[in-house]
Design an enzyme around this catalytic site. Structure first.
Site, PDB file in Angstrom:
ATOM      1  N   ARG A  49      99.462  34.137 -17.081  1.00 40.69           N
ATOM      2  CA  ARG A  49      99.698  32.778 -17.590  1.00 40.69           C
ATOM      3  C   ARG A  49      99.528  32.659 -19.094  1.00 40.69           C
ATOM      4  NH1 ARG A  49      96.561  30.286 -12.564  1.00 40.69           N
ATOM      5  NH2 ARG A  49      95.349  32.158 -12.866  1.00 40.69           N
ATOM      6  N   LYS A 151      91.232  43.874  -3.150  1.00 40.65           N
ATOM      7  CA  LYS A 151      90.379  43.065  -2.297  1.00 40.65           C
ATOM      8  C   LYS A 151      89.945  41.826  -3.062  1.00 40.65           C
ATOM      9  CE  LYS A 151      85.838  43.522  -2.224  1.00 40.65           C
ATOM     10  NZ  LYS A 151      84.900  43.413  -3.329  1.00 40.65           N
ATOM     11  N   HIS A 181      88.319  50.402  -3.334  1.00 37.59           N
ATOM     12  CA  HIS A 181      88.113  51.450  -4.342  1.00 37.59           C
ATOM     13  C   HIS A 181      87.084  52.498  -3.906  1.00 37.59           C
ATOM     14  CE1 HIS A 181      84.593  49.146  -5.685  1.00 37.59           C
ATOM     15  NE2 HIS A 181      84.220  50.212  -6.366  1.00 37.59           N
ATOM     16  N   LYS A 185      86.672  57.168  -4.392  1.00 36.93           N
ATOM     17  CA  LYS A 185      85.547  57.932  -4.936  1.00 36.93           C
ATOM     18  C   LYS A 185      85.570  59.336  -4.356  1.00 36.93           C
ATOM     19  CE  LYS A 185      82.613  53.850  -5.429  1.00 36.93           C
ATOM     20  NZ  LYS A 185      81.988  53.681  -6.734  1.00 36.93           N
ATOM     21  N   GLU A 219      72.583  47.799  -5.467  1.00 37.18           N
ATOM     22  CA  GLU A 219      73.011  47.589  -6.849  1.00 37.18           C
ATOM     23  C   GLU A 219      71.892  46.911  -7.619  1.00 37.18           C
ATOM     24  OE1 GLU A 219      77.409  46.622  -7.336  1.00 37.18           O
ATOM     25  OE2 GLU A 219      76.774  45.300  -5.729  1.00 37.18           O
ATOM     26  N   ASP A 238      81.966  40.514   0.277  1.00 38.76           N
ATOM     27  CA  ASP A 238      82.111  41.307  -0.947  1.00 38.76           C
ATOM     28  C   ASP A 238      81.943  42.809  -0.688  1.00 38.76           C
ATOM     29  OD1 ASP A 238      82.437  41.434  -3.807  1.00 38.76           O
ATOM     30  OD2 ASP A 238      80.307  41.960  -3.934  1.00 38.76           O
ATOM     31  N   HIS A 243      83.740  47.883   1.915  1.00 42.83           N
ATOM     32  CA  HIS A 243      83.124  49.167   1.555  1.00 42.83           C
ATOM     33  C   HIS A 243      82.179  49.695   2.649  1.00 42.83           C
ATOM     34  CE1 HIS A 243      84.889  47.990  -2.120  1.00 42.83           C
ATOM     35  NE2 HIS A 243      83.871  47.350  -2.640  1.00 42.83           N
ATOM     36  N   LYS A 343      72.364  42.960  -4.090  1.00 40.16           N
ATOM     37  CA  LYS A 343      72.347  42.902  -5.556  1.00 40.16           C
ATOM     38  C   LYS A 343      70.897  42.744  -6.006  1.00 40.16           C
ATOM     39  CE  LYS A 343      76.980  41.750  -6.361  1.00 40.16           C
ATOM     40  NZ  LYS A 343      77.654  43.015  -6.582  1.00 40.16           N
TER      41      LYS A 343
HETATM   42  C1  BG6 Z   1      83.132  45.498  -5.711  1.00 38.72           C
HETATM   43  C2  BG6 Z   1      82.329  44.254  -5.500  1.00 38.72           C
HETATM   44  O1  BG6 Z   1      84.107  45.614  -4.721  1.00 38.72           O
HETATM   45  O2  BG6 Z   1      82.288  46.624  -5.668  1.00 38.72           O
HETATM   46  C3  BG6 Z   1      81.231  44.146  -6.541  1.00 38.72           C
HETATM   47  O3  BG6 Z   1      83.157  43.107  -5.584  1.00 38.72           O
HETATM   48  C4  BG6 Z   1      80.401  45.403  -6.556  1.00 38.72           C
HETATM   49  O4  BG6 Z   1      80.396  43.022  -6.286  1.00 38.72           O
HETATM   50  C5  BG6 Z   1      81.295  46.643  -6.672  1.00 38.72           C
HETATM   51  O5  BG6 Z   1      79.514  45.336  -7.660  1.00 38.72           O
HETATM   52  C6  BG6 Z   1      80.489  47.911  -6.512  1.00 38.72           C
HETATM   53  O6  BG6 Z   1      81.299  49.006  -6.828  1.00 38.72           O
HETATM   54  P1  BG6 Z   1      80.694  50.373  -7.362  1.00 38.72           P
HETATM   55  O7  BG6 Z   1      81.877  51.249  -7.511  1.00 38.72           O
HETATM   56  O8  BG6 Z   1      80.009  50.066  -8.650  1.00 38.72           O
HETATM   57  O9  BG6 Z   1      79.724  50.839  -6.318  1.00 38.72           O
END
Ligand code: BG6
Length: 494
Positions: A49, A151, A181, A185, A219, A238, A243, A343
């Site tokens: 945008r 996602k 993602h 890895k 995290e 999330d 994951h 988190k």
């Molecule tokens: C993302 C989440 O998909 O993965 C985030 O939305 C999270 O909240 C992240 O921090 C963690 O990814 P990684 O690769 O740092 O473990």
């Protein structure tokens, strides 16, 4: 690869002005360019945008690479090759004319293949997909079109199904690359190599020898500037739906008949279908939620979740979640999978722990160790990538005492390099047309079917407050009780 090099490719990033482009996508493309994996004639097209120009987009992309790339210093020649053909299409995502402009740009430059990348807020996916179809950007005569979708892919089973239908009205499943993602890895892929390239562990990998499995994704970061998204998501949307469930399936799946997209994903889907559904009271009993309050992480005082900008004062969104899962198939019947993610925990760590059963008779005493024998296999996915097998050995001395010792593989020491970034692998696979590391339609719907039951139960039995934990700790005492009631312990690194 030489075939790919001689083609022309446009990578069209919807939502190019966002964080993902700068932090992940461009640094990954830079690495791929450096490794000579990209076509000579590469066009980067940004669609968003904001009132940007081609030149301004180029500057922004360059700045992103300079800031976030893993190989420094940046080579100006590679940068030039990567950014030589940068175009910006300014448009809202709802404006059909924007798509026509995009289509003309692709035609005008006689681009063969087109990779469409949705890096926008998820609310935009439906309209973008529809207008891509309407403008004919979903197909090409002499080349391919693929679409990558980030996602979150929906927020429950209903919305994911609606998105699926919309996507399939316009694209065939073969064109669709849903990103998780974690699958990009290196160490996550190594779960399959470890399991299926080595015959010695597989016979132990079942209910007869495994007591339980623990999967932790912890995290240290908080919700940061993403409260708007996160408060509506929580750990369950999330991290868990995607994951964590991916890690569960890779740990639990049967050997695929071949290493290709369909065979691998067929086996993963079977695991998701075998997950014992958590509905109503079962969901409440088999999940544990908590929220962080202020505390100290990495030596720094940090605010509590409710004090973060944009979080409503009465939020009951979980920032820590644990769940007890059962996979009702022959291999795993009766073996609990404890998964947790949060988190503002004490350390950043992703690991899968396979805890083996005890020896049937204990003949020796443990040196400095109460309780269980440490027959444990730890797959460390990040940040200290490697694999460790823990067992007992005789401690020196005249008495028969056992000491816990390790056999260890460390990725960096062994290979002398850090694993590449997930997005490098995923973007390359997509360009090469290999969808093995992407989530298939039935897979994402199975993930949501399981997750939605839990979400419904939480709604059915609402809470006014969640238990709280100080930032920088492993959670409230309740999370320990959650696993201790089964006579087990979380494995927290000291
Ligand atoms: C993302 C989440 O998909 O993965 C985030 O939305 C999270 O909240 C992240 O921090 C963690 O990814 P990684 O690769 O740092 O473990």
């Amino acid at each position: 690869n030489s075939e790919i090099k001689s083609t022309s490719l446009a990578i069209v990033i919807f939502g190019v002005t966002g964080d993902l482009t700068r932090r992940k996508l461009l640094p990954a493309l830079y690495e791929l360019m450096k490794a000579e994996k990209l076509p000579e004639k590469l066009h980067l097209i940004g669609f968003a945008r904001r009132d940007w120009s081609d030149e301004f987009l180029r500057e922004k992309l360059q700045a992103g690479i300079e800031e976030h790339s893993r190989s420094k210093p940046i080579d100006p020649q590679i940068l030039e090759r990567l950014l030589a053909r940068t175009h910006y299409v300014q448009s809202t995502f709802e404006d059909f004319q924007g798509y026509q402009k995009l289509s003309e740009l692709i035609k005008g430059n006689r681009i063969q293949n087109v990779l469409l990348y949705l890096a926008t807020p998820p609310e935009e996916y439906l309209v973008i997909v529809e207008l891509l179809g309407k403008s004919g950007l979903n197909k090409r005569e002499n080349g391919w079109t693929r679409i990558v979708i980030e996602k979150p892919y929906g927020r429950d089973i209903e919305s994911a199904t609606i998105l699926e239908q919309a996507v399939h009205r316009v694209f065939s499943e073969k064109q669709v690359y849903r990103i998780d993602h974690y699958l990009g890895k290196e160490t996550v892929q190594n779960i399959l190599v470890f399991r299926f390239a080595n015959a010695i562990f597989e016979p132990l990998w079942d209910r007869r020898y495994v007591d339980h499995v623990q999967i932790t994704v912890s995290e240290t970061v908080g919700v940061g500037t993403r409260a708007g998204y996160y408060d509506n998501a929580g750990v369950i949307r999330d991290m868990f739906q995607n994951h964590l469930l991916q890690l569960v399936t890779l740990t639990a799946m049967e050997a695929p008949v071949g290493f290709n997209a369909d065979a691998v994903r067929d086996e993963k889907v079977k695991v998701l279908k075998a997950l014992r559904p958590l509905r109503g009271k079962d969901a409440i009993q088999n999940t544990y939620r908590a929220q962080y309050v202020s505390g100290t992480v990495d030596g720094k005082r940090v605010p509590g979740y409710k004090d973060e900008a944009g979080v409503p004062p009465d939020s009951v969104t979980e920032t820590l979640l644990a769940a007890r899962l059962y996979i009702d198939n022959w291999r795993w019947a009766g073996v609990p999978f404890y998964v947790r993610s949060g988190k503002r925990l004490p350390t950043r760590l992703t690991e899968i722990v396979i805890r083996f059963r005890q020896a049937p008779l204990s003949l020796f005493d443990w040196h400095n160790l109460a309780g269980d024998a440490p027959n444990t296999l730890v797959l460390s996915l990040q940040p200290d990538e490697g694999i460790r097998l823990e067992f007992g050995a005789k401690a020196p001395g005249p008495i028969n005492q056992i000491a816990p010792v390790n056999m260890e593989f460390n990725y960096q020491e062994t290979f002398g390099t850090e694993p590449p970034e997930a997005y490098e692998r995923l973007l390359l696979d997509c360009i090469q047309g290999d969808a093995t590391l992407f989530t298939r339609s039935d897979e994402v719907l199975s993930q949501w079917a399981f997750t939605s039951n839990i979400l419904e139960a939480w709604q059915q039995f609402p809470v006014r407050n969640l238990p709280v934990y100080e930032a920088g700790t492993w959670g409230p005492p309740g999370i320990d009780d959650f696993i201790q009631q089964d006579g087990r312990q979380w494995r927290n690194p000291s």
